[in-house]
Design a protein around this motif. Structure first.
Motif, short mmCIF file in Angstrom:
data_model
loop_
_atom_site.label_atom_id
_atom_site.label_comp_id
_atom_site.label_asym_id
_atom_site.label_seq_id
_atom_site.Cartn_x
_atom_site.Cartn_y
_atom_site.Cartn_z
N UNK B 37 -82.40 19.26 103.13
CA UNK B 37 -82.05 19.08 104.54
C UNK B 37 -80.54 19.23 104.64
N UNK B 39 -76.81 19.22 107.20
CA UNK B 39 -76.14 18.84 108.45
C UNK B 39 -74.82 19.57 108.52
N UNK B 45 -79.34 16.98 111.97
CA UNK B 45 -80.07 17.28 110.74
C UNK B 45 -80.94 18.52 110.92
N UNK B 95 -78.55 17.71 101.70
CA UNK B 95 -79.20 16.54 101.13
C UNK B 95 -80.52 16.95 100.48
N UNK B 107 -88.85 9.69 102.40
CA UNK B 107 -88.66 8.29 102.03
C UNK B 107 -87.30 8.01 101.44
N UNK B 109 -83.30 9.64 100.09
CA UNK B 109 -82.32 10.69 100.30
C UNK B 109 -81.19 10.56 99.29
N UNK B 110 -80.60 11.69 98.92
CA UNK B 110 -79.40 11.68 98.11
C UNK B 110 -78.18 11.48 98.99
N UNK B 111 -77.02 11.50 98.36
CA UNK B 111 -75.77 11.26 99.09
C UNK B 111 -75.22 12.54 99.72
N UNK B 112 -75.77 13.69 99.31
CA UNK B 112 -75.36 14.97 99.89
C UNK B 112 -74.27 15.66 99.09
#
Lengths: 107, 119
Positions: B37, B39, B45, B95, B107, B109-112
């Motif tokens: 995903x 941004x 998003x 992400x 459920x 997510x990483x920090x990006x």
């Protein structure tokens, strides 16, 4: 292609109820999830399968979904609830679709 | 604690390539469908791509089809996104997000990781 529409912003006074809508064709026939995104942080799942709340998410967050509109409700809104909220749903032709996001401001 | 850690972002010229990685730990990675995903600056998003946990069903957003390729290595709990022919509009924080098998939500997510496409 499938689209989800959210209001750009919602303002609410502390302790009041914030209502965020997400509209899409026959959205009530799909599961909707909701995510909170704060500046500098990763998105957090706050509602899944329309109404379910993950562990650790406060009870003041609730969801519903019927017809063409899913709704995220924050009861007794606190300043810590400020942020951008996004709905998400699956469409068989478009795959995953996010709404445009709603900025919640607690004034 | 469950973790997703992205890496591989950076500055790349238009038309260039980049490979993003996402390292998963402390959960059953092979049981999760994984997603990318993004941004873009000042934007919302945007889902980019998904790969299922079994049979490797793969989906892409229309604007990245033919340019991006998602893959996974279950043995090493890793997710990848190979990006080619990058455009300025691909500039974003990317992400990785985990979706439990049979579930309909992202459920975890990483920090990006930031990808900047600029000359």
């Amino acid at each position: 292609s499938y689209e989800l529409t959210q209001p750009p912003s919602v303002s609410v006074s502390p302790g009041q109820t914030a209502t965020i809508t997400c509209s899409g064709q026959k959205l009530g026939q799909r599961y909707t999830s909701w995510y909170q995104l704060k500046p500098g942080q990763s998105p957090v799942l706050v509602i899944y399968r329309d109404t379910e709340r993950p562990s650790g998410i406060p009870e003041r967050f609730s969801g519903s979904n019927s017809g063409n509109t899913a709704t995220l409700t924050i009861s007794g809104t606190q300043t810590v609830d400020e942020g951008d909220f996004y709905c998400l749903a699956w469409d068989s032709s478009t795959a995953w679709v996010f709404g445009g996001g709603t900025r919640v401001t607690v004034l | 604690e469950v973790q997703l850690v992205e890496s591989g972002g950076g500055l790349v010229k238009p038309g260039g390539s980049l490979r993003l990685s996402c390292a998963a730990s402390k959960f059953a990675f092979s049981r999760y469908t994984m997603n990318w995903v993004r941004q873009a600056p000042g934007k919302g998003l945007e889902w980019v791509s998904s790969i299922s946990n079994v049979n490797n069903y793969i989906y892409y957003k229309d604007s990245v089809k033919g340019r991006f390729s998602i893959s996974r290595d279950n043995a090493n709990s890793s997710l990848f996104l190979q990006m080619h022919s990058l455009r300025a509009e691909d500039t974003a924080v990317y992400y990785c997000a985990g979706q439990p098998d049979g579930d309909d939500a992202f459920e975890m997510w990483g920090q990006g990781t930031m990808v900047t496409v600029s000359s």
